[in-house]
Design a protein around this motif. Structure first.
Motif, short mmCIF file in Angstrom:
data_model
loop_
_atom_site.label_atom_id
_atom_site.label_comp_id
_atom_site.label_asym_id
_atom_site.label_seq_id
_atom_site.Cartn_x
_atom_site.Cartn_y
_atom_site.Cartn_z
N MET A 52 0.81 -1.19 0.00
CA MET A 52 0.00 0.00 0.00
C MET A 52 0.86 1.27 0.00
SD MET A 52 -2.98 0.91 -0.32
CE MET A 52 -4.57 0.73 0.36
N ILE A 53 1.97 1.27 0.73
CA ILE A 53 2.87 2.41 0.75
C ILE A 53 3.50 2.61 -0.62
CG2 ILE A 53 5.02 3.32 1.73
CD1 ILE A 53 4.22 1.98 4.37
N ALA A 54 3.82 1.50 -1.29
CA ALA A 54 4.40 1.59 -2.63
C ALA A 54 3.42 2.23 -3.60
CB ALA A 54 4.82 0.20 -3.11
N HIS A 55 2.16 1.89 -3.50
CA HIS A 55 1.14 2.48 -4.37
C HIS A 55 0.99 3.97 -4.11
CE1 HIS A 55 -1.04 -1.55 -5.34
NE2 HIS A 55 0.26 -1.59 -5.59
N ALA A 56 1.02 4.35 -2.85
CA ALA A 56 0.93 5.76 -2.50
C ALA A 56 2.14 6.53 -3.04
CB ALA A 56 0.84 5.92 -0.98
N ALA A 57 3.30 5.90 -2.99
CA ALA A 57 4.52 6.53 -3.53
C ALA A 57 4.39 6.74 -5.04
CB ALA A 57 5.75 5.68 -3.20
N VAL A 58 3.83 5.77 -5.74
CA VAL A 58 3.63 5.89 -7.19
C VAL A 58 2.66 7.03 -7.50
CG1 VAL A 58 2.71 4.76 -9.25
CG2 VAL A 58 4.23 3.50 -7.71
N VAL A 59 1.56 7.09 -6.78
CA VAL A 59 0.57 8.16 -7.00
C VAL A 59 1.19 9.52 -6.69
CG1 VAL A 59 -1.63 9.13 -6.23
CG2 VAL A 59 -1.43 6.66 -6.68
N ALA A 60 1.91 9.62 -5.59
CA ALA A 60 2.54 10.89 -5.22
C ALA A 60 3.57 11.32 -6.26
CB ALA A 60 3.18 10.78 -3.84
N ALA A 61 4.41 10.41 -6.68
CA ALA A 61 5.43 10.72 -7.70
C ALA A 61 4.77 11.14 -9.01
CB ALA A 61 6.35 9.52 -7.92
N THR A 62 3.67 10.49 -9.36
CA THR A 62 2.94 10.84 -10.59
C THR A 62 2.39 12.25 -10.50
OG1 THR A 62 2.35 8.52 -10.94
CG2 THR A 62 1.03 10.17 -12.09
N LEU A 63 1.74 12.58 -9.39
CA LEU A 63 1.16 13.92 -9.23
C LEU A 63 2.24 14.99 -9.26
CD1 LEU A 63 -1.56 13.18 -6.52
CD2 LEU A 63 -1.90 13.54 -8.98
N ILE A 64 3.36 14.73 -8.62
CA ILE A 64 4.46 15.69 -8.61
C ILE A 64 5.02 15.87 -10.01
CG2 ILE A 64 6.83 16.07 -7.80
CD1 ILE A 64 5.90 14.74 -5.11
N ALA A 65 5.25 14.78 -10.72
CA ALA A 65 5.80 14.87 -12.08
C ALA A 65 4.85 15.61 -13.01
CB ALA A 65 6.10 13.47 -12.61
N VAL A 66 3.57 15.32 -12.93
CA VAL A 66 2.59 16.00 -13.77
C VAL A 66 2.57 17.50 -13.45
CG1 VAL A 66 0.11 16.27 -14.27
CG2 VAL A 66 1.14 13.99 -14.21
N ALA A 67 2.52 17.84 -12.17
CA ALA A 67 2.48 19.26 -11.77
C ALA A 67 3.73 19.99 -12.25
CB ALA A 67 2.33 19.37 -10.26
N LEU A 68 4.89 19.40 -12.05
CA LEU A 68 6.14 20.04 -12.49
C LEU A 68 6.16 20.24 -14.00
CD1 LEU A 68 8.81 18.28 -10.24
CD2 LEU A 68 8.06 20.67 -10.12
#
Length: 152
Positions: free
Chosen positions: A1-17
């Motif tokens: 579950m932590i790994a999935h949250a990390a993927v979602v967080a990294a995705t949102l950060i990359a998209v925003a940047l």
């Protein structure tokens, strides 16, 4: 579950940047084009090179996110390459961002969310760049048409 949250967080950060970079990059490009009295062709070349540079940086941002996530257990892996080094991740990012998807390298596991979102983001940003380029070219063509009428 932590790994999935990390993927979602990294995705949102990359998209925003990437969206912020695209916006600011196009604004700076437009300001430079509007503020310089140079040759029109030079302005077009500057605009195109600026846009390509923006997309290369955006590809690297997603590639770095992929590479970073692959270092975390449970986020996924890459099917195809011998090792998931940084250039393999950048390559995957490039074919994903451009929606080419050759198929010689594929994400496996939760990291597929980032890659799927990158494809959508890349499509939108490339389309945004194409619209920007079209509008600038239309402005140049109108100016040429006005210059031709004035010369007559």
């Amino acid at each position: 579950m932590i790994a999935h949250a990390a993927v979602v967080a990294a995705t949102l950060i990359a998209v925003a940047l990437c969206v912020l970079l695209q916006y600011e990059g196009l604004v700076l490009t437009w300001k430079w084009i509007a503020g310089h009295r140079g040759h029109k062709r030079a302005k077009v070349v500057y605009a195109i090179l600026s846009i390509i540079t923006l997309h290369v940086i955006e590809i690297w941002l997603f590639g770095m996110a992929i590479w970073g996530l692959l270092c975390l257990p449970g986020t996924g892996s890459l099917h195809g390459p011998q090792s998931a080094d940084i250039l393999e991740c950048i390559y995957l990012s490039a074919v994903t961002f451009s929606t080419v998807g050759f198929g010689d390298i594929a994400p496996v596991g939760a990291i597929r969310f980032l890659c799927g979102t990158e494809a959508l983001t890349g499509f939108v940003l490339i389309t945004w760049s194409a619209s920007f380029t079209y509008l600038e070219m239309e402005r140049f063509w109108r100016a040429d048409e006005m210059d031709s009428r004035d010369a007559e």
